[in-house]
Design a protein around this motif. Structure first.
Motif, PDB file in Angstrom:
ATOM      1  N   PHE A 146      56.103  29.862  47.175  1.00 12.94           N
ATOM      2  CA  PHE A 146      56.601  30.391  45.906  1.00 12.94           C
ATOM      3  C   PHE A 146      55.622  30.106  44.767  1.00 12.94           C
ATOM      4  CE2 PHE A 146      61.370  29.874  47.260  1.00 12.94           C
ATOM      5  CZ  PHE A 146      61.163  30.792  48.269  1.00 12.94           C
ATOM      6  N   ALA A 147      55.057  28.913  44.746  1.00 15.14           N
ATOM      7  CA  ALA A 147      54.063  28.591  43.714  1.00 15.14           C
ATOM      8  C   ALA A 147      52.877  29.537  43.808  1.00 15.14           C
ATOM      9  CB  ALA A 147      53.607  27.142  43.851  1.00 15.14           C
ATOM     10  N   GLY A 148      52.485  29.886  45.041  1.00 17.61           N
ATOM     11  CA  GLY A 148      51.362  30.796  45.242  1.00 17.61           C
ATOM     12  C   GLY A 148      51.579  32.174  44.662  1.00 17.61           C
ATOM     13  N   PHE A 149      52.846  32.553  44.468  1.00 15.78           N
ATOM     14  CA  PHE A 149      53.135  33.837  43.828  1.00 15.78           C
ATOM     15  C   PHE A 149      52.645  33.863  42.375  1.00 15.78           C
ATOM     16  CE2 PHE A 149      57.225  34.260  46.594  1.00 15.78           C
ATOM     17  CZ  PHE A 149      56.454  34.538  47.708  1.00 15.78           C
ATOM     18  N   TYR A 150      52.478  32.675  41.775  1.00 13.28           N
ATOM     19  CA  TYR A 150      52.141  32.604  40.342  1.00 13.28           C
ATOM     20  C   TYR A 150      50.801  31.924  40.052  1.00 13.28           C
ATOM     21  CZ  TYR A 150      56.631  34.576  39.502  1.00 13.28           C
ATOM     22  OH  TYR A 150      57.679  35.453  39.496  1.00 13.28           O
ATOM     23  N   THR A 151      50.134  31.409  41.070  1.00 10.16           N
ATOM     24  CA  THR A 151      48.838  30.774  40.831  1.00 10.16           C
ATOM     25  C   THR A 151      47.671  31.674  41.202  1.00 10.16           C
ATOM     26  OG1 THR A 151      48.874  29.758  43.033  1.00 10.16           O
ATOM     27  CG2 THR A 151      49.781  28.463  41.197  1.00 10.16           C
ATOM     28  N   GLY A 152      47.973  32.875  41.725  1.00  9.78           N
ATOM     29  CA  GLY A 152      46.914  33.784  42.115  1.00  9.78           C
ATOM     30  C   GLY A 152      46.495  33.658  43.560  1.00  9.78           C
ATOM     31  N   GLU A 153      47.190  32.826  44.352  1.00 11.20           N
ATOM     32  CA  GLU A 153      46.807  32.609  45.739  1.00 11.20           C
ATOM     33  C   GLU A 153      47.368  33.658  46.682  1.00 11.20           C
ATOM     34  OE1 GLU A 153      48.017  28.690  46.822  1.00 11.20           O
ATOM     35  OE2 GLU A 153      47.173  27.787  45.015  1.00 11.20           O
ATOM     36  N   ASP A 154      48.385  34.393  46.260  1.00 11.91           N
ATOM     37  CA  ASP A 154      49.070  35.326  47.143  1.00 11.91           C
ATOM     38  C   ASP A 154      48.683  36.756  46.777  1.00 11.91           C
ATOM     39  OD1 ASP A 154      51.378  37.122  48.022  1.00 11.91           O
ATOM     40  OD2 ASP A 154      51.978  35.212  48.937  1.00 11.91           O
ATOM     41  N   ALA A 155      48.065  37.442  47.724  1.00 15.37           N
ATOM     42  CA  ALA A 155      47.550  38.785  47.434  1.00 15.37           C
ATOM     43  C   ALA A 155      48.666  39.786  47.181  1.00 15.37           C
ATOM     44  CB  ALA A 155      46.677  39.259  48.596  1.00 15.37           C
ATOM     45  N   GLU A 156      49.787  39.638  47.859  1.00  8.26           N
ATOM     46  CA  GLU A 156      50.885  40.593  47.670  1.00  8.26           C
ATOM     47  C   GLU A 156      51.569  40.391  46.324  1.00  8.26           C
ATOM     48  OE1 GLU A 156      55.133  41.947  49.730  1.00  8.26           O
ATOM     49  OE2 GLU A 156      53.731  40.687  50.854  1.00  8.26           O
ATOM     50  N   ALA A 157      51.662  39.141  45.901  1.00  8.12           N
ATOM     51  CA  ALA A 157      52.302  38.823  44.625  1.00  8.12           C
ATOM     52  C   ALA A 157      51.207  38.481  43.612  1.00  8.12           C
ATOM     53  CB  ALA A 157      53.271  37.661  44.792  1.00  8.12           C
ATOM     54  N   ASP A 158      50.512  39.515  43.157  1.00 10.30           N
ATOM     55  CA  ASP A 158      49.352  39.330  42.276  1.00 10.30           C
ATOM     56  C   ASP A 158      49.814  39.206  40.823  1.00 10.30           C
ATOM     57  OD1 ASP A 158      46.744  39.147  41.424  1.00 10.30           O
ATOM     58  OD2 ASP A 158      46.388  41.318  41.471  1.00 10.30           O
ATOM     59  N   ASN A 159      50.563  38.136  40.558  1.00  9.09           N
ATOM     60  CA  ASN A 159      51.194  37.991  39.251  1.00  9.09           C
ATOM     61  C   ASN A 159      50.300  37.362  38.190  1.00  9.09           C
ATOM     62  OD1 ASN A 159      53.925  38.965  39.807  1.00  9.09           O
ATOM     63  ND2 ASN A 159      54.108  37.177  41.160  1.00  9.09           N
ATOM     64  N   TYR A 160      49.263  36.621  38.614  1.00  9.26           N
ATOM     65  CA  TYR A 160      48.495  35.841  37.642  1.00  9.26           C
ATOM     66  C   TYR A 160      47.070  36.352  37.501  1.00  9.26           C
ATOM     67  CZ  TYR A 160      46.733  31.798  35.066  1.00  9.26           C
ATOM     68  OH  TYR A 160      46.186  30.977  34.114  1.00  9.26           O
ATOM     69  N   ASP A 161      46.625  36.442  36.270  1.00  9.64           N
ATOM     70  CA  ASP A 161      45.245  36.806  35.962  1.00  9.64           C
ATOM     71  C   ASP A 161      44.516  35.543  35.492  1.00  9.64           C
ATOM     72  OD1 ASP A 161      42.843  37.606  34.883  1.00  9.64           O
ATOM     73  OD2 ASP A 161      43.680  39.169  33.608  1.00  9.64           O
ATOM     74  N   PRO A 162      43.664  34.941  36.345  1.00 10.22           N
ATOM     75  CA  PRO A 162      42.996  33.703  35.958  1.00 10.22           C
ATOM     76  C   PRO A 162      41.922  33.895  34.902  1.00 10.22           C
ATOM     77  CG  PRO A 162      42.197  34.459  38.094  1.00 10.22           C
ATOM     78  CD  PRO A 162      43.327  35.368  37.716  1.00 10.22           C
ATOM     79  N   VAL A 163      41.441  35.134  34.733  1.00 11.51           N
ATOM     80  CA  VAL A 163      40.414  35.387  33.718  1.00 11.51           C
ATOM     81  C   VAL A 163      41.028  35.325  32.327  1.00 11.51           C
ATOM     82  CG1 VAL A 163      38.756  37.056  32.822  1.00 11.51           C
ATOM     83  CG2 VAL A 163      39.013  36.758  35.308  1.00 11.51           C
ATOM     84  N   HIS A 164      42.127  36.031  32.142  1.00 16.65           N
ATOM     85  CA  HIS A 164      42.794  36.049  30.837  1.00 16.65           C
ATOM     86  C   HIS A 164      43.896  35.003  30.728  1.00 16.65           C
ATOM     87  CE1 HIS A 164      41.029  40.184  31.059  1.00 16.65           C
ATOM     88  NE2 HIS A 164      40.719  39.884  29.794  1.00 16.65           N
ATOM     89  N   LYS A 165      44.138  34.278  31.809  1.00 16.63           N
ATOM     90  CA  LYS A 165      45.101  33.172  31.836  1.00 16.63           C
ATOM     91  C   LYS A 165      46.492  33.656  31.441  1.00 16.63           C
ATOM     92  CE  LYS A 165      41.360  30.018  30.572  1.00 16.63           C
ATOM     93  NZ  LYS A 165      40.850  29.034  29.602  1.00 16.63           N
TER      94      LYS A 165
END
Length: 644
Positions: A147-166
């Motif tokens: 579940f955490a991976g859904f929001y840290t950018g680790e999960d390709a299907e749940a691409d919820n987080y943009d680490p560039v724009h944070k």
């Protein structure tokens, strides 16, 4: 829990008998009532396989948070010391709801497919409580990481987080990723309810926003709302998403993975920087390029669940408060609290005088600040429980809280408090009275809140047993407002409300209902059977809190059996005990013992009682769900196959 070699825990023995105080007897009465009520609640509404007797179909994106909320206190009561069967019931119901709402279509990969973090926050409290109940569950540890991976950018299907724009890329997110385009079907279960809410836009055709209502049930208005939401609200980040930090902190307490701490600091820090760019005011919408007001004509107001939404300031300050408390928990850095303090101070500086009281704005329209009303005083209290800083007490005192917050609440059998209209659906009602007690201003509070909670259980059982509480009357696949509102029935009927028990034993207010972790100064384990919670017959009362001390009374109400309890420093083992002093009724020290541990064992003889003042250092340990017998870092996770 499995039995493993115990760590060495400092121990003191208490054999002095004491006269059993009324609060101690009332605690035992309440626990007994809650245990019985929980069993009846499960028997009434839960099928043998953990599913709920309800509809054959459920549309829209809303849904799973409500049944999770209805049953989450089964796990919380177990953590406090409720009977052992509660954990099995909670485990069965969580799995049953997860399966059932997967079949309905709202849940995917055991997590909501897509919805907002107001509702994710509500529903996943149940999941967080299971972490407190049993950190050895491989299923829950595995889920927490996924579940955490859904929001840290680790999960390709749940691409919820943009680490560039944070940023989290949409207000509507979940296991299927960001929902950039919402449909009329997504919102259909809300239409009748939202008729009585403020219009989400000021330029809807034929709608006067000053009325405070908007006819979502009108097809033309509804279509225009959905179109404008997709244009202006569906893409980019909102402060509400800060509630996702609890999900990350939850995973961190299983694993200690430093990348989770780094993510939290990065994400919360990004919102701190956005407020700084906006003259200190938290903006409520940030586009996919990181620009404030990117899809909203440059306006910092007007985002999803933002300054122009019905809830206004509430849905700004609440997720910010959750986020900064989580940040302090994970890092020990108190400066994170300034992010929430800044919002409270800016809001206070906009105050006006009305009818002899100060009122503050709760919304911002194109015309400026509006919706001036008395402030909610609970947020400085939450900050104070973390900071122990007098400046947060001053923030509370300046608000001069109205009686709606200072008086102990009990809803009527209708499920609403007659004075406030507050529902049992989100029954966390007595934070201010607890705060006044812990400041030494109301010594009668323990007895009064425990009696009030006993009465609440009685009222809820009466309602649950009535025809209104018969689940067979809810089984309908219609789409009227009455049919759709049955999604809230389990919350409305739930008799398991341990607010006073939690406040008094853990020395903290109950969690913030929209996604806050259950922070606490202390928690307990039954040393004899090696499980969470106070042993049966043992009552506890946190009497005083300071930055470096907690004063705690323990009373064994059982005249026939000894008790052994382990006290933990912090709800998540984040603190460290140093010394424990036995003190008499006048506060004189009778004996002093070195502790220097996150745990302290107290053995109490039959009918024995004591008052302990324990010195401690706060936020010096990595927060963890580990118990005295269960070392979470020794539990391996499963790495599944990867298709190449």
């Amino acid at each position: 829990m499995k039995e493993t070699p115990a760590v060495t825990i400092p121990t003191i023995a208490i054999n002095e008998s004491c006269e059993t105080p009324e609060w101690a007897l009332l605690q035992q009465q309440l626990i007994g009532m809650l245990n019985d009520a929980a069993s009846e609640f499960v028997q009434r509404y839960v099928m043998a396989d953990g599913t709920l007797l309800w509809r054959s179909s459920w549309p829209g994106m809303d849904g799973s948070d409500d049944p999770y909320e209805g049953f989450m206190n089964l796990a919380l009561l177990y953590v406090l010391g409720g009977k052992s069967e509660l954990y099995d019931d909670a485990r069965k119901v969580w799995d049953g709801i997860t399966w059932q709402w997967t079949e309905y279509g709202q849940i995917h990969r055991e997590f909501d497919a897509y919805y907002d973090w107001m509702h994710h926050g509500e529903g996943y409290l149940f999941f967080y409580f299971l972490g407190l109940a049993n950190p050895d569950s491989l299923k829950d540890r595995q889920r927490a990481r996924r579940f955490a991976g859904f929001y840290t950018g680790e999960d390709a299907e749940a691409d919820n987080y943009d680490p560039v724009h944070k940023l989290i890329r949409s207000p509507i997110t979940g296991s299927r990723g960001p929902r950039f385009t919402m449909t009329e079907e997504d919102w259909m279960t809300h239409r009748g309810i939202l008729d009585n809410y403020l219009a989400p836009f000021e330029d809807l055709k034929g709608i006067d926003i000053t009325t405070g209502k908007c006819p979502w049930s009108d097809d033309n208005v509804y279509k225009e709302i959905i179109d404008k939401m997709n244009q202006r609200m569906a893409k980019g980040d909102v402060p509400l998403n800060l509630n996702a930090t609890s999900l990350i902190a939850h995973a961190y307490m299983y694993s200690g993975d430093q990348s989770l701490m780094s993510w939290l600091e990065e994400y919360v820090g990004a919102w701190r920087d956005r407020a700084k760019q906006n003259d200190g005011i938290m903006p409520d919408n940030v586009g996919l390029n990181g620009e404030i007001g990117e899809y909203n004509d440059g306006k910092w107001w007007g985002g999803y669940y933002g300054w122009r939404w019905s809830h206004g300031f509430f849905t700004i300050i609440e997720p910010v408060t959750n986020a900064v408390m989580n940040a302090v928990l994970m890092t020990g850095n108190m400066s994170w609290l300034d992010m929430a303090r800044q919002q409270l101070d800016i809001n206070w500086n906009l105050r006006q005088k009305k009818d002899g009281y100060y009122v503050v704005p709760h919304k911002h329209f194109d015309s400026g600040w509006t919706d001036f009303k008395r402030p909610n005083p609970v947020y400085p209290i939450y900050l104070w429980t973390v900071s122990m800083d007098e400046q947060d007490v001053e923030r509370f005192d300046r608000m001069d809280p109205e009686p709606v917050y200072t008086e102990i609440e009990i809803p009527t059998v209708s499920g609403r408090n007659p004075n406030t209209g507050k529902e049992t659906k989100h029954y966390i009602a007595n934070t201010v009275p607890w705060f006044q007690y812990i400041r030494g201003m109301d010594p009668t509070y323990p007895e009064r809140i425990l009696r009030a909670n006993c009465e609440l259980v009685r009222i809820q059982l009466e309602k649950m047993r009535s025809p209104e509480g018969d689940p067979r009357n809810w089984v309908s696949d219609g789409f009227s407002l009455e049919d759709l509102s049955s999604i809230h029935k389990w919350q409305e009927m739930c008799p398991v409300y341990p607010e006073g028990l939690l406040q008094l034993t853990m020395g903290a207010p109950m969690h913030i209902s929209h996604g806050g972790l259950q922070h606490a100064r202390v928690r307990y384990f039954d040393a004899t059977v090696q499980r969470p919670g106070l042993p049966p017959g043992l009552s506890a009362l946190v009497e005083q809190l300071t930055d470096t001390q907690v004063t705690l009374r323990l009373v064994n109400t059982d005249q026939q059996n000894d008790k052994a309890v382990i006290i933990q420093a912090g709800g998540f083992r984040e603190h460290q005990f140093e010394q424990v002093m036995k003190v008499d009724e006048q506060g004189a020290i009778q004996s002093t013992h070195d502790v220097f541990s996150e745990w302290l064992r107290v053995d109490l003889g039959k009918g024995a009682g004591t008052r302990l003042t324990i010195t401690m250092r706060r936020y010096v340990n990595r927060p963890s769900y580990e118990t005295p017998w269960s070392r979470g870092d020794e539990t391996r996770l499963i790495d599944g196959r990867t298709d190449n």
